[in-house]
Write a protein that holds these residues in place. Structure first.
Motif, PDB file in Angstrom:
ATOM      1  N   SER A 190      42.409  27.246  37.586  1.00  0.00           N
ATOM      2  CA  SER A 190      41.998  28.606  37.229  1.00  0.00           C
ATOM      3  C   SER A 190      40.701  28.989  37.933  1.00  0.00           C
TER       4      SER A 190
ATOM      5  N   SER B 183      41.616  30.075  41.283  1.00  0.00           N
ATOM      6  CA  SER B 183      42.214  31.408  41.237  1.00  0.00           C
ATOM      7  C   SER B 183      41.160  32.507  41.160  1.00  0.00           C
TER       8      SER B 183
ATOM      9  N   SER C 129      40.802  35.351  44.043  1.00  0.00           N
ATOM     10  CA  SER C 129      40.774  36.788  43.752  1.00  0.00           C
ATOM     11  C   SER C 129      39.569  37.466  44.400  1.00  0.00           C
TER      12      SER C 129
ATOM     13  N   ASN D 236      41.238  47.827  40.771  1.00  0.00           N
ATOM     14  CA  ASN D 236      42.300  46.810  40.840  1.00  0.00           C
ATOM     15  C   ASN D 236      41.728  45.412  41.042  1.00  0.00           C
TER      16      ASN D 236
ATOM     17  N   GLN E  98      38.653  44.414  40.400  1.00  0.00           N
ATOM     18  CA  GLN E  98      37.862  44.055  39.222  1.00  0.00           C
ATOM     19  C   GLN E  98      38.774  43.538  38.114  1.00  0.00           C
ATOM     20  N   GLU E  99      39.907  44.197  37.900  1.00  0.00           N
ATOM     21  CA  GLU E  99      40.847  43.768  36.861  1.00  0.00           C
ATOM     22  C   GLU E  99      41.453  42.410  37.199  1.00  0.00           C
ATOM     23  N   ALA E 100      41.806  42.193  38.475  1.00  0.00           N
ATOM     24  CA  ALA E 100      42.386  40.908  38.890  1.00  0.00           C
ATOM     25  C   ALA E 100      41.384  39.767  38.684  1.00  0.00           C
TER      26      ALA E 100
ATOM     27  N   ARG F 273      38.733  39.793  36.657  1.00  0.00           N
ATOM     28  CA  ARG F 273      38.495  39.662  35.222  1.00  0.00           C
ATOM     29  C   ARG F 273      39.616  38.852  34.563  1.00  0.00           C
ATOM     30  N   SER F 274      40.851  39.100  34.961  1.00  0.00           N
ATOM     31  CA  SER F 274      41.991  38.365  34.410  1.00  0.00           C
ATOM     32  C   SER F 274      41.894  36.881  34.734  1.00  0.00           C
ATOM     33  N   GLU F 275      41.567  36.558  35.973  1.00  0.00           N
ATOM     34  CA  GLU F 275      41.434  35.148  36.373  1.00  0.00           C
ATOM     35  C   GLU F 275      40.259  34.485  35.665  1.00  0.00           C
TER      36      GLU F 275
ATOM     37  N   GLY G  62      39.244  35.270  32.709  1.00  0.00           N
ATOM     38  CA  GLY G  62      39.711  35.061  31.339  1.00  0.00           C
ATOM     39  C   GLY G  62      40.502  33.776  31.209  1.00  0.00           C
ATOM     40  N   LYS G  63      41.388  33.518  32.181  1.00  0.00           N
ATOM     41  CA  LYS G  63      42.157  32.266  32.161  1.00  0.00           C
ATOM     42  C   LYS G  63      41.221  31.069  32.290  1.00  0.00           C
TER      43      LYS G  63
END
Length: 131
Positions: A33, A36, A40, A84, A86-88, A90-92, A94-95
């Motif tokens: 993670s 990842s 990103s 887009n 920033q969201e990608a 942020r998602s990584e 989070g994982k």
């Protein structure tokens, strides 16, 4: 919506851990993670182009005072993350935080204690916390 505390999040992760009870599995997923997150950020530079890097020597010297070095230091980043990217990222992240919490659970370490001790160290050591 209020964000959960670190303790609440860590407890939630503990409840969700069904498949990843093996410390080795969690450690390798945490590492994956982390990669990842880095990937990103790299994609934001190389594919999207919303940010770019312009890396140069920071120009520090042995005689330079710490406050001057701080003012002189640069991030090497230009631009701002698009929505887009920033969201990608942020998602990584989070994982990554999920697997860090899972590792804390398996090792019986309180994540809030980790953050508190690191904050105390930063407060105590200040500029000398440059490790």
């Amino acid at each position: 919506m209020n964000a959960p505390t670190l303790s609440e999040f860590q407890s939630q992760v503990s409840e969700l851990l069904l498949r990843h009870r093996s410390l080795l599995d969690v450690v390798t997923k945490y590492s994956q993670s982390n990669a990842s997150v880095n990937r990103s950020v790299s994609k934001a530079i190389t594919e999207c182009g919303c940010i770019s890097l312009n890396a140069r020597n920071q120009g520090f010297s042995e005689e330079m005072k710490l406050d001057q070095a701080n003012r002189q230091s640069k991030s090497h980043m230009e631009g701002d993350l698009c929505e887009n990217c920033q969201e990608a990222i942020r998602s990584e992240m989070g994982k990554n935080l999920f697997y860090l919490s899972a590792m804390c659970n398996l090792l019986n370490i309180n994540l809030e204690d980790v953050v508190a001790k690191e904050a105390d160290k930063c407060s105590t050591l200040g500029w000398f916390n440059l490790t």
